[in-house]
Design a protein around this motif. Structure first.
Motif, PDB file in Angstrom:
ATOM      1  N   ILE A 551       0.858  -1.183   0.000  1.00 48.37           N
ATOM      2  CA  ILE A 551       0.000   0.000   0.000  1.00 48.37           C
ATOM      3  C   ILE A 551       0.890   1.227   0.000  1.00 48.37           C
ATOM      4  CG2 ILE A 551      -1.715   1.310   1.328  1.00 48.37           C
ATOM      5  CD1 ILE A 551      -2.699  -1.398   2.425  1.00 48.37           C
ATOM      6  N   LEU A 552       0.561   2.195  -0.846  1.00 49.58           N
ATOM      7  CA  LEU A 552       1.349   3.404  -0.976  1.00 49.58           C
ATOM      8  C   LEU A 552       0.555   4.605  -0.472  1.00 49.58           C
ATOM      9  CD1 LEU A 552       2.692   2.833  -4.616  1.00 49.58           C
ATOM     10  CD2 LEU A 552       3.722   2.074  -2.458  1.00 49.58           C
ATOM     11  N   LEU A 553       1.177   5.380   0.405  1.00 47.28           N
ATOM     12  CA  LEU A 553       0.600   6.656   0.823  1.00 47.28           C
ATOM     13  C   LEU A 553       1.216   7.731  -0.063  1.00 47.28           C
ATOM     14  CD1 LEU A 553       0.686   6.351   4.723  1.00 47.28           C
ATOM     15  CD2 LEU A 553      -1.058   5.566   3.115  1.00 47.28           C
ATOM     16  N   GLU A 554       0.422   8.255  -0.984  1.00 50.78           N
ATOM     17  CA  GLU A 554       0.966   9.079  -2.058  1.00 50.78           C
ATOM     18  C   GLU A 554       0.724  10.578  -1.870  1.00 50.78           C
ATOM     19  OE1 GLU A 554       0.721   7.497  -6.119  1.00 50.78           O
ATOM     20  OE2 GLU A 554      -0.427   5.825  -5.283  1.00 50.78           O
ATOM     21  N   ASP A 555       0.575  11.021  -0.663  1.00 49.76           N
ATOM     22  CA  ASP A 555       0.462  12.456  -0.410  1.00 49.76           C
ATOM     23  C   ASP A 555       1.759  13.138  -0.858  1.00 49.76           C
ATOM     24  OD1 ASP A 555      -0.519  14.862   0.483  1.00 49.76           O
ATOM     25  OD2 ASP A 555       0.228  14.571   2.512  1.00 49.76           O
ATOM     26  N   PRO A 556       1.709  14.125  -1.778  1.00 50.94           N
ATOM     27  CA  PRO A 556       2.947  14.696  -2.335  1.00 50.94           C
ATOM     28  C   PRO A 556       3.713  15.539  -1.328  1.00 50.94           C
ATOM     29  CG  PRO A 556       1.028  15.884  -3.162  1.00 50.94           C
ATOM     30  CD  PRO A 556       0.507  14.722  -2.378  1.00 50.94           C
ATOM     31  N   THR A 557       4.524  14.876  -0.546  1.00 49.33           N
ATOM     32  CA  THR A 557       5.419  15.551   0.402  1.00 49.33           C
ATOM     33  C   THR A 557       6.780  14.886   0.297  1.00 49.33           C
ATOM     34  OG1 THR A 557       4.802  14.034   2.180  1.00 49.33           O
ATOM     35  CG2 THR A 557       3.560  16.089   2.022  1.00 49.33           C
ATOM     36  N   GLY A 558       7.823  15.672   0.353  1.00 49.21           N
ATOM     37  CA  GLY A 558       9.159  15.106   0.306  1.00 49.21           C
ATOM     38  C   GLY A 558      10.089  15.944  -0.545  1.00 49.21           C
ATOM     39  N   PRO A 559      11.390  15.662  -0.493  1.00 42.49           N
ATOM     40  CA  PRO A 559      12.379  16.537  -1.129  1.00 42.49           C
ATOM     41  C   PRO A 559      12.750  16.182  -2.560  1.00 42.49           C
ATOM     42  CG  PRO A 559      13.502  14.945   0.237  1.00 42.49           C
ATOM     43  CD  PRO A 559      12.023  14.665   0.390  1.00 42.49           C
ATOM     44  N   THR A 560      12.298  15.047  -3.083  1.00 42.94           N
ATOM     45  CA  THR A 560      12.694  14.675  -4.439  1.00 42.94           C
ATOM     46  C   THR A 560      11.910  15.523  -5.450  1.00 42.94           C
ATOM     47  OG1 THR A 560      11.026  12.997  -4.996  1.00 42.94           O
ATOM     48  CG2 THR A 560      12.837  12.309  -3.575  1.00 42.94           C
ATOM     49  N   PRO A 561      12.287  15.493  -6.728  1.00 45.79           N
ATOM     50  CA  PRO A 561      11.444  16.145  -7.734  1.00 45.79           C
ATOM     51  C   PRO A 561       9.990  15.683  -7.628  1.00 45.79           C
ATOM     52  CG  PRO A 561      13.514  15.472  -8.715  1.00 45.79           C
ATOM     53  CD  PRO A 561      13.510  14.908  -7.321  1.00 45.79           C
ATOM     54  N   TYR A 562       9.088  16.630  -7.734  1.00 51.12           N
ATOM     55  CA  TYR A 562       7.649  16.375  -7.679  1.00 51.12           C
ATOM     56  C   TYR A 562       7.199  15.868  -6.306  1.00 51.12           C
ATOM     57  CZ  TYR A 562       9.005  16.434 -12.577  1.00 51.12           C
ATOM     58  OH  TYR A 562       9.600  16.766 -13.772  1.00 51.12           O
ATOM     59  N   LYS A 563       8.035  16.166  -5.269  1.00 51.61           N
ATOM     60  CA  LYS A 563       7.665  15.920  -3.867  1.00 51.61           C
ATOM     61  C   LYS A 563       7.481  14.437  -3.537  1.00 51.61           C
ATOM     62  CE  LYS A 563       5.617  20.479  -3.085  1.00 51.61           C
ATOM     63  NZ  LYS A 563       6.775  20.924  -2.318  1.00 51.61           N
ATOM     64  N   GLY A 564       8.502  13.664  -3.855  1.00 51.67           N
ATOM     65  CA  GLY A 564       8.546  12.264  -3.436  1.00 51.67           C
ATOM     66  C   GLY A 564       9.536  12.071  -2.309  1.00 51.67           C
ATOM     67  N   LYS A 565       9.646  10.819  -1.837  1.00 49.94           N
ATOM     68  CA  LYS A 565      10.565  10.476  -0.750  1.00 49.94           C
ATOM     69  C   LYS A 565      11.385   9.259  -1.157  1.00 49.94           C
ATOM     70  CE  LYS A 565       7.369  12.115   2.839  1.00 49.94           C
ATOM     71  NZ  LYS A 565       6.571  11.736   4.025  1.00 49.94           N
ATOM     72  N   GLY A 566      12.528   9.095  -0.487  1.00 52.77           N
ATOM     73  CA  GLY A 566      13.373   7.935  -0.750  1.00 52.77           C
ATOM     74  C   GLY A 566      12.680   6.649  -0.330  1.00 52.77           C
ATOM     75  N   ILE A 567      12.953   5.556  -1.060  1.00 52.18           N
ATOM     76  CA  ILE A 567      12.318   4.274  -0.753  1.00 52.18           C
ATOM     77  C   ILE A 567      13.332   3.147  -0.632  1.00 52.18           C
ATOM     78  CG2 ILE A 567      11.973   3.627  -3.172  1.00 52.18           C
ATOM     79  CD1 ILE A 567       9.577   2.954  -0.205  1.00 52.18           C
ATOM     80  N   GLY A 568      14.603   3.405  -0.972  1.00 53.87           N
ATOM     81  CA  GLY A 568      15.572   2.319  -1.044  1.00 53.87           C
ATOM     82  C   GLY A 568      15.856   1.628   0.272  1.00 53.87           C
ATOM     83  N   GLU A 569      15.718   2.337   1.396  1.00 52.66           N
ATOM     84  CA  GLU A 569      16.190   1.760   2.658  1.00 52.66           C
ATOM     85  C   GLU A 569      15.106   1.475   3.683  1.00 52.66           C
ATOM     86  OE1 GLU A 569      20.524   3.351   3.471  1.00 52.66           O
ATOM     87  OE2 GLU A 569      19.207   5.000   2.912  1.00 52.66           O
ATOM     88  N   THR A 570      13.890   1.973   3.493  1.00 50.64           N
ATOM     89  CA  THR A 570      12.875   1.748   4.530  1.00 50.64           C
ATOM     90  C   THR A 570      12.239   0.356   4.503  1.00 50.64           C
ATOM     91  OG1 THR A 570      11.281   2.888   3.101  1.00 50.64           O
ATOM     92  CG2 THR A 570      12.278   4.177   4.859  1.00 50.64           C
ATOM     93  N   PRO A 571      11.974  -0.271   3.337  1.00 51.11           N
ATOM     94  CA  PRO A 571      11.147  -1.487   3.376  1.00 51.11           C
ATOM     95  C   PRO A 571      11.816  -2.690   4.017  1.00 51.11           C
ATOM     96  CG  PRO A 571      11.205  -0.522   1.162  1.00 51.11           C
ATOM     97  CD  PRO A 571      12.264   0.135   1.956  1.00 51.11           C
ATOM     98  N   ASN A 572      13.155  -2.738   4.097  1.00 54.00           N
ATOM     99  CA  ASN A 572      13.795  -3.934   4.640  1.00 54.00           C
ATOM    100  C   ASN A 572      14.053  -3.849   6.147  1.00 54.00           C
ATOM    101  OD1 ASN A 572      15.995  -2.023   4.218  1.00 54.00           O
ATOM    102  ND2 ASN A 572      17.379  -3.715   4.636  1.00 54.00           N
TER     103      ASN A 572
END
Length: 611
Positions: A551-572
């Motif tokens: 499930i993705l919470l897609e509220d546009p907040t975060g520092p990446t282009p177009y207000k995304g967030k990093g995902i590489g390190e949280t799921p594990n």
């Protein structure tokens, strides 16, 4: 313990001199509030100790390097390393030359998971090439990797927490000792597990906190980075500890977490406070998707929940774009691709801003002589840093092209808009000019159309990304075998830039977390690695993967282009914790040391019967 390095103060790069030789070479201390007072105000105090083992990154391609000194005396290096500029600087210090005498050439990395950021055999390769006068290539096989690579740090973590009878967290003290192995040089920095130190406090609102994280020398295999340095270790300890507290207080583990999870504006032990906090929402969504609280099909089925949060990484990003005469674009980047799809994401950004087909965007990766400094891949930073640089360069290009198009359309610049690779004027929508036509005009005037950007954030990002996971397991009481039935992962991701890449990161992270939880262990006996091949060192296969719900919470907040967030390190990170909590829920045994093997569960069940 015997001192491993008696002359430690003579070592270059030591964070600080020590009063006397010690096996402790790095320490992070963080605190807030008044810990002593917090424990005095607590109704109950809980203390537990957890341990986690060595595990290997298990990338498909092992470490490989080649070195050659060319006819001009330039040191040419090829290495599957995700931080080429850092490698260049490390090698320069090692062999006592200036960094500009070394060129790190572009190579494919072949998978990383945090492990391809150290110098490994490159210095040795250089000396062999120098003394032989010939190119020298060194390729590690997997026995080399397991016995002399840079696996994840094992750790021993002791956590003490004071709570009110109603479950309110009041005081929290954590100490993690990371076993760094014989040498500290396989990490880009001595405080490599700082994110893990912060995670010792969990994702919770606690007024009084003290955290200590230490790296120590031992006569064992040197350890380095692995996906989310320090995070999976400390999260296993913290989230297992929180479940134990909830059960001792007679509280539902979900409600206990919701009562204490970080809220808007709360400060954490590092001193940061966050906005647009999604901790409670991720917990509630995960519980709902997992059927939390609903009847189970068997008394041997258990559900466990865990949560983790991590900031998107920062630093410096660079990017350049050249628009070609035919209207296509070439993107220049110093960021090497370590397998997560960075080139695709960067090309997408250019395509989005210039409304070009993706196939019209080419990317050229630059070596250390050709491109500006780049801090490398790691810390969930690349889409943020390189992405923002490319986004700003794309906007500069678009602005230039709009100015040129206005002249060709004989209209005001602010009336021009770009759509489907063509420029239109609001005043006369029947007229248009293509990007190719505009570029030709621009090349006549300027000789070339390009933009180069160095991006450094003007202020610290005030968001963090949460991940809540629920594992459902079934236990075979005759063997202790743990079967994963269902796994839910809710990810606070902001804006999704590439759905396929995103799900690859999430599902791959879960797979790594399952391995960490249930089977992976690099065993060392008498200083020797005894699991030196994949016959003995088990990693998950597709057969080990349960039904996944993402499930993705897609509220546009975060520092990446177009207000995304990093995902590489949280799921594990919360995966092993959720599984451990599910095992305890199913059969009432708590495994305090990873991995949670069938043998450990079986022995715990037998001990439970005897008591």
């Amino acid at each position: 313990a015997p001192i491993v390095h008696n002359e430690i103060n003579k070592y270059e790069g030591l964070p600080e001199l020590v009063k006397e030789p010690t096996n402790l070479f790095s320490q992070v201390v963080l605190s807030k509030g008044n810990l002593e007072q917090g424990f005095a105000e607590s109704d109950r105090i809980f203390e537990h100790t957890f341990t986690v083992p060595w595990v290997h990154q298990a990338y498909m391609e092992p470490h490989t390097c080649m070195a050659y000194i060319d006819d001009l005396g330039k040191i040419q290096v090829w290495a599957n390393n995700k931080a080429p500029f850092l490698l260049r600087d490390q090698l320069a210090k090692c062999i006592l030359v200036k960094p500009d005498q070394i060129r790190i050439n572009v190579t494919n990395i072949g998978g990383d998971f945090g492990g391809k950021g150290s110098s490994m055999d490159v210095p040795l390769c250089y000396f062999l090439a120098r003394d032989s006068g010939l190119p020298v290539k060194m390729v590690m096989n997997y026995m080399d990797e397991f016995t002399a690579g840079n696996p994840r740090h094992p750790a021993r973590m002791t956590i003490r927490t004071g709570v009110k009878n109603d479950g309110t967290l009041v005081a929290h003290e954590g100490r993690a000792v990371f076993n760094s192995g014989a040498y500290g040089a396989f990490k880009p920095s001595p405080t490599a597990n700082l994110p893990g130190a912060v995670a010792l406090a969990g994702s919770y609102r606690i007024p009084n906190v003290s955290i200590v994280a230490e790296c120590v020398y031992t006569n064992t295999i040197p350890c380095g980075h692995m996906r989310s340095p320090g995070g999976p270790q400390t999260n296993f300890a913290v989230e297992s500890h929180m479940d134990i507290i909830a059960n001792e207080l007679g509280l539902d583990p979900l409600e206990f977490r919701i009562r204490n999870v970080l809220q808007e504006g709360d400060s954490v032990v590092s001193g940061l406070s966050f906005k647009q906090v999604k901790g409670e929402e991720t917990l509630r969504r995960a519980a709902e998707a997992a059927g939390w609280g609903k009847p189970k099909l068997s008394p041997l089925i258990g559900r466990g929940i865990a949560i983790y949060d991590r900031k998107t990484g920062g630093g410096q990003g660079n990017g350049a774009i050249i628009v070609n005469p035919d209207g296509t674009a070439t993107l220049l980047s110093s960021t090497f691709d370590q397998g997560s799809g960075t080139p695709t994401i960067l090309r997408q950004i250019v395509a989005e801003e210039l409304t070009l087909p993706l196939e019209d965007i080419q990317i050229v990766t630059l070596d250390t002589d050709s491109g500006p400094f780049d801090g490398g891949v790691g810390g969930s930073r690349v889409t943020h840093m390189a992405g923002q640089a490319i986004l700003k360069a794309s906007k500069n290009i678009r602005d230039t092209l709009i100015g040129l198009a206005a002249k060709l359309l004989d209209c005001q610049k602010d009336s021009v808009y770009l759509q489907n690779s063509h420029f239109f004027s609001d005043g006369d929508k029947t007229r248009r000019v293509s990007i190719r036509e505009v570029v030709k005009e621009g090349i006549k005037l300027f000789g070339k159309i390009e933009a180069k950007i160095t991006y450094i954030p003007e202020e610290s990002d005030d968001t963090t990304s949460f991940c809540a996971q629920v594992a459902e397991v079934e236990i075979d009481k005759e063997t202790g075998q743990v079967q994963l039935r269902h796994f839910v992962s809710v990810n606070d991701i902001g804006t999704v830039l590439n759905p396929m890449a995103l799900h690859g990161q999430i599902e791959g992270g879960i797979a790594m977390g399952i391995g960490y939880a249930l089977m992976e262990e690099l065993k060392i006996e008498d200083g020797q690695v005894v699991t030196a091949h994949f016959g003995d060192y088990k990693i998950p296969t597709i057969q080990d993967m349960p039904r996944l719900t993402t499930i993705l919470l897609e509220d546009p907040t975060g520092p990446t282009p177009y207000k995304g967030k990093g995902i590489g390190e949280t799921p594990n990170c919360p995966t092993a914790s959720a599984i451990a909590n599910a095992v305890a829920d199913a059969v009432g045994v708590r495994i305090m040391d990873l991995p949670i093997t069938a043998e450990k569960v079986f022995q715990a069940l037998r001990a439970q019967e005897r008591s």
